[in-house]
Design an enzyme around this catalytic site. Structure first.
Site, PDB file in Angstrom:
ATOM      1  N   ALA A 104       0.865  -1.182   0.000  1.00  0.00           N
ATOM      2  CA  ALA A 104       0.000   0.000   0.000  1.00  0.00           C
ATOM      3  C   ALA A 104       0.897   1.226   0.000  1.00  0.00           C
ATOM      4  CB  ALA A 104      -0.855  -0.014   1.255  1.00  0.00           C
ATOM      5  N   GLY A 147       0.456  -5.100   0.532  1.00  0.00           N
ATOM      6  CA  GLY A 147      -0.614  -5.110  -0.464  1.00  0.00           C
ATOM      7  C   GLY A 147      -0.164  -5.705  -1.789  1.00  0.00           C
ATOM      8  N   GLU A 150      -0.518  -9.323  -1.403  1.00  0.00           N
ATOM      9  CA  GLU A 150      -1.962  -9.597  -1.365  1.00  0.00           C
ATOM     10  C   GLU A 150      -2.580  -9.498  -2.760  1.00  0.00           C
ATOM     11  OE1 GLU A 150      -2.380  -6.670   1.791  1.00  0.00           O
ATOM     12  OE2 GLU A 150      -3.385  -8.173   3.014  1.00  0.00           O
ATOM     13  N   GLU A 170       3.645  -5.524   7.185  1.00  0.00           N
ATOM     14  CA  GLU A 170       2.795  -4.511   7.828  1.00  0.00           C
ATOM     15  C   GLU A 170       3.105  -4.358   9.313  1.00  0.00           C
ATOM     16  OE1 GLU A 170       1.740  -6.849   5.722  1.00  0.00           O
ATOM     17  OE2 GLU A 170       0.292  -6.014   4.315  1.00  0.00           O
TER      18      GLU A 170
HETATM   19  N1  CO8 Z   1       4.599   3.263  -0.183  1.00  0.00           N
HETATM   20  C1  CO8 Z   1       5.037   4.431  -0.670  1.00  0.00           C
HETATM   21  N2  CO8 Z   1       6.272   4.607  -1.177  1.00  0.00           N
HETATM   22  C2  CO8 Z   1       7.099   3.542  -1.174  1.00  0.00           C
HETATM   23  C3  CO8 Z   1       6.706   2.283  -0.664  1.00  0.00           C
HETATM   24  C4  CO8 Z   1       5.389   2.159  -0.158  1.00  0.00           C
HETATM   25  N3  CO8 Z   1       4.898   1.001   0.305  1.00  0.00           N
HETATM   26  N4  CO8 Z   1       7.743   1.423  -0.796  1.00  0.00           N
HETATM   27  C5  CO8 Z   1       8.744   2.118  -1.355  1.00  0.00           C
HETATM   28  N5  CO8 Z   1       8.360   3.387  -1.598  1.00  0.00           N
HETATM   29  C6  CO8 Z   1       9.153   4.474  -2.175  1.00  0.00           C
HETATM   30  C7  CO8 Z   1      10.185   5.004  -1.207  1.00  0.00           C
HETATM   31  O1  CO8 Z   1       9.606   5.941  -0.334  1.00  0.00           O
HETATM   32  C8  CO8 Z   1      11.196   5.630  -2.152  1.00  0.00           C
HETATM   33  O2  CO8 Z   1      10.687   6.869  -2.586  1.00  0.00           O
HETATM   34  P1  CO8 Z   1      11.631   8.177  -2.532  1.00  0.00           P
HETATM   35  O3  CO8 Z   1      12.766   7.863  -3.484  1.00  0.00           O
HETATM   36  O4  CO8 Z   1      10.734   9.260  -2.997  1.00  0.00           O
HETATM   37  O5  CO8 Z   1      12.096   8.296  -1.133  1.00  0.00           O
HETATM   38  C9  CO8 Z   1      11.161   4.677  -3.360  1.00  0.00           C
HETATM   39  O6  CO8 Z   1       9.926   3.961  -3.264  1.00  0.00           O
HETATM   40  C10 CO8 Z   1      12.275   3.677  -3.344  1.00  0.00           C
HETATM   41  O7  CO8 Z   1      12.266   3.000  -2.096  1.00  0.00           O
HETATM   42  P2  CO8 Z   1      13.579   2.697  -1.249  1.00  0.00           P
HETATM   43  O8  CO8 Z   1      14.560   3.812  -1.414  1.00  0.00           O
HETATM   44  O9  CO8 Z   1      13.152   2.372   0.141  1.00  0.00           O
HETATM   45  O10 CO8 Z   1      14.134   1.412  -2.016  1.00  0.00           O
HETATM   46  P3  CO8 Z   1      15.034   0.261  -1.408  1.00  0.00           P
HETATM   47  O11 CO8 Z   1      15.467  -0.569  -2.558  1.00  0.00           O
HETATM   48  O12 CO8 Z   1      16.090   0.821  -0.518  1.00  0.00           O
HETATM   49  O13 CO8 Z   1      14.046  -0.602  -0.452  1.00  0.00           O
HETATM   50  C11 CO8 Z   1      11.996  -1.752   0.067  1.00  0.00           C
HETATM   51  C12 CO8 Z   1      12.978  -1.321  -1.025  1.00  0.00           C
HETATM   52  C13 CO8 Z   1      12.637  -2.795   0.965  1.00  0.00           C
HETATM   53  C14 CO8 Z   1      10.812  -2.410  -0.638  1.00  0.00           C
HETATM   54  C15 CO8 Z   1      11.537  -0.554   0.899  1.00  0.00           C
HETATM   55  O14 CO8 Z   1      11.160   0.477   0.027  1.00  0.00           O
HETATM   56  C16 CO8 Z   1      10.379  -0.833   1.801  1.00  0.00           C
HETATM   57  O15 CO8 Z   1      10.567  -1.449   2.846  1.00  0.00           O
HETATM   58  N6  CO8 Z   1       9.164  -0.394   1.434  1.00  0.00           N
HETATM   59  C17 CO8 Z   1       8.012  -0.530   2.261  1.00  0.00           C
HETATM   60  C18 CO8 Z   1       7.482  -1.934   2.192  1.00  0.00           C
HETATM   61  C19 CO8 Z   1       6.261  -2.091   3.086  1.00  0.00           C
HETATM   62  O16 CO8 Z   1       6.317  -1.883   4.288  1.00  0.00           O
HETATM   63  N7  CO8 Z   1       5.126  -2.482   2.489  1.00  0.00           N
HETATM   64  C20 CO8 Z   1       3.907  -2.682   3.218  1.00  0.00           C
HETATM   65  C21 CO8 Z   1       3.102  -1.458   3.198  1.00  0.00           C
HETATM   66  S1  CO8 Z   1       1.697  -1.578   4.226  1.00  0.00           S
HETATM   67  C22 CO8 Z   1       0.590  -2.425   3.296  1.00  0.00           C
HETATM   68  O17 CO8 Z   1       0.831  -2.829   2.213  1.00  0.00           O
HETATM   69  C23 CO8 Z   1      -0.753  -2.599   3.941  1.00  0.00           C
HETATM   70  C24 CO8 Z   1      -1.630  -3.429   3.073  1.00  0.00           C
HETATM   71  C25 CO8 Z   1      -3.000  -3.034   3.281  1.00  0.00           C
HETATM   72  C26 CO8 Z   1      -3.841  -3.280   2.091  1.00  0.00           C
HETATM   73  C27 CO8 Z   1      -3.323  -2.837   0.740  1.00  0.00           C
HETATM   74  C28 CO8 Z   1      -3.807  -1.518   0.308  1.00  0.00           C
HETATM   75  C29 CO8 Z   1      -3.500  -1.135  -1.150  1.00  0.00           C
END
Ligand code: CO8
Length: 329
Positions: A104, A147, A150, A170
């Site tokens: 998400a 997500g 999912e 999450e």
């Molecule tokens: N949301 C928004 N932006 C994101 C997300 C995200 N989930 N993941 C990555 N990005 C963005 C980063 O903010 C970054 O943007 P910016 O350059 O502007 O700062 C860009 O993508 C690149 O990310 P990273 O620099 O962090 O890239 P890395 O290669 O270092 O790391 C990772 C990759 C490991 C995937 C890391 O980005 C990460 O941990 N992301 C979050 C993953 C996460 O926690 N996902 C779960 C989210 S909660 C969820 O999904 C709830 C589900 C509920 C239902 C679904 C609804 C649609």
């Protein structure tokens, strides 16, 4: 006596096809190409040698395809369009090499409240995907997290590139999976694995995902899409009606008790016999080679969509039913 295999081979020769005047249900002119101009967060294309595979690519590469609401609205619309298009046999959802979807959109979600989620029906758009009657295949390269994992599980089949990473992280941000993770994951991989994944937030790779049964096949990254299109094309060789019924029947296994599921399967199975609407052709071979000289005649069954469902082959006093063969398209 000629074996059924010999007879099948003989029947698949050009002679039979020509004599039976097989009609192609899809003409080139009727293939619809989709404009991607109106979409900002996805790309949509029709692919495959028969142009019958709908391909949707999530397209927010800078945010690792984080699933913001506008993306989901577009995804729902694209899936609905393909579902309604009779030229499309199956749909593929994919991302890019770095990410299928990293979850998400955390930035969009951060100001949500219990009250706003409830009032606005947060994640309502996901129903468009689960209501789709056609098979949806996820082609996962890179991250499929939260997500994103999912969304892949919402699809009917998951193929993965060997560098794919799955996870439900999450818990790291103080919430739990909200789009099926706690319900689908245990059904697909069992309770212990699902608990471990959800309670730790740890990622797991494509080969582990395949071993757990979450993913059906793993391919080299650059081969993934090609292999997924081949799978969609293979599905597309079958009757669309039967494919839809088969999908509904398998899905029952996740939605009901064994007893009700078996009842559903049985009545759907019986129902498939009602789809044969036309006995299309009789054929008495004269020109086939000697191995088929025992054939007295052949009856070809077509569905209402002019898809070949089966052949009755009469060999002397016996009758064999050969089920729909993809060579007939
Ligand atoms: N949301 C928004 N932006 C994101 C997300 C995200 N989930 N993941 C990555 N990005 C963005 C980063 O903010 C970054 O943007 P910016 O350059 O502007 O700062 C860009 O993508 C690149 O990310 P990273 O620099 O962090 O890239 P890395 O290669 O270092 O790391 C990772 C990759 C490991 C995937 C890391 O980005 C990460 O941990 N992301 C979050 C993953 C996460 O926690 N996902 C779960 C989210 S909660 C969820 O999904 C709830 C589900 C509920 C239902 C679904 C609804 C649609």
């Amino acid at each position: 006596m000629a074996s059924v295999a010999t007879v099948t081979r003989a029947l698949l020769g050009k002679n039979v096809l020509n004599k039976c005047k097989v009609v192609s249900a899809t003409s080139q002119a009727s293939i619809k190409f989709y404009s991607t101009a109106s979409y900002e967060n996805i790309k949509v294309e029709v692919v495959g040698s028969k142009k019958n595979v709908g391909l949707i690519q999530l397209n927010r590469p800078k945010a690792l395809n984080a699933l913001c609401k506008p993306l989901f609205v577009e995804l729902g619309k694209a899936v609905n369009d393909f579902d309604a298009d009779s030229n499309i046999a199956a749909i593929i959802i994919t991302g890019n090499e770095k990410a299928f979807a990293a979850g998400a959109d955390i930035k969009e979600m951060q100001n949500n409240t219990y009250s706003s989620n409830t009032k606005q029906g947060f994640l309502r758009e996901w129903e468009d995907i689960s209501n789709c009657g056609k098979p949806i295949i996820a082609a996962v390269n890179g991250f499929a997290l939260g997500g994103g994992c999912e969304l892949a599980m919402l699809c009917d089949i998951i193929y993965a590139g060997e560098k794919a990473k799955f996870g439900q992280p999450e818990i790291n941000i103080g919430t739990i999976p909200g789009a099926g993770g706690t319900q689908r994951l245990p059904r697909y991989v069992g309770k212990s694995k699902a608990m471990e994944i959800v309670l730790t937030g740890n990622f797991f790779d494509a080969h582990e995902a395949e071993k757990m049964g979450l993913v059906s096949k793993v391919f080299p990254v650059e081969k993934l899409l090609e292999e997924t299109i081949k799978l969609a094309e293979r599905i597309g060789t079958h009757s669309p009606l039967i494919v839809k019924l088969a999908k509904q029947a398998v899905n029952q296994a996740y939605e009901t008790t064994l007893k009700s599921g078996l009842q559903f399967e049985k009545s759907t199975f019986y129902g498939t016999f009602a789809t044969v609407s036309l006995i299309f052709a009789f054929y008495t071979p004269k020109s086939l080679n000697e191995s088929s000289s025992y054939i007295t005649f052949v009856t070809i069954f077509y569905s209402s969509e002019l898809k070949v469902l089966g052949l009755h082959v009469y060999l002397q006093n016996s009758c064999y039913l050969l089920q729909h063969n993809p060579i007939f398209g």
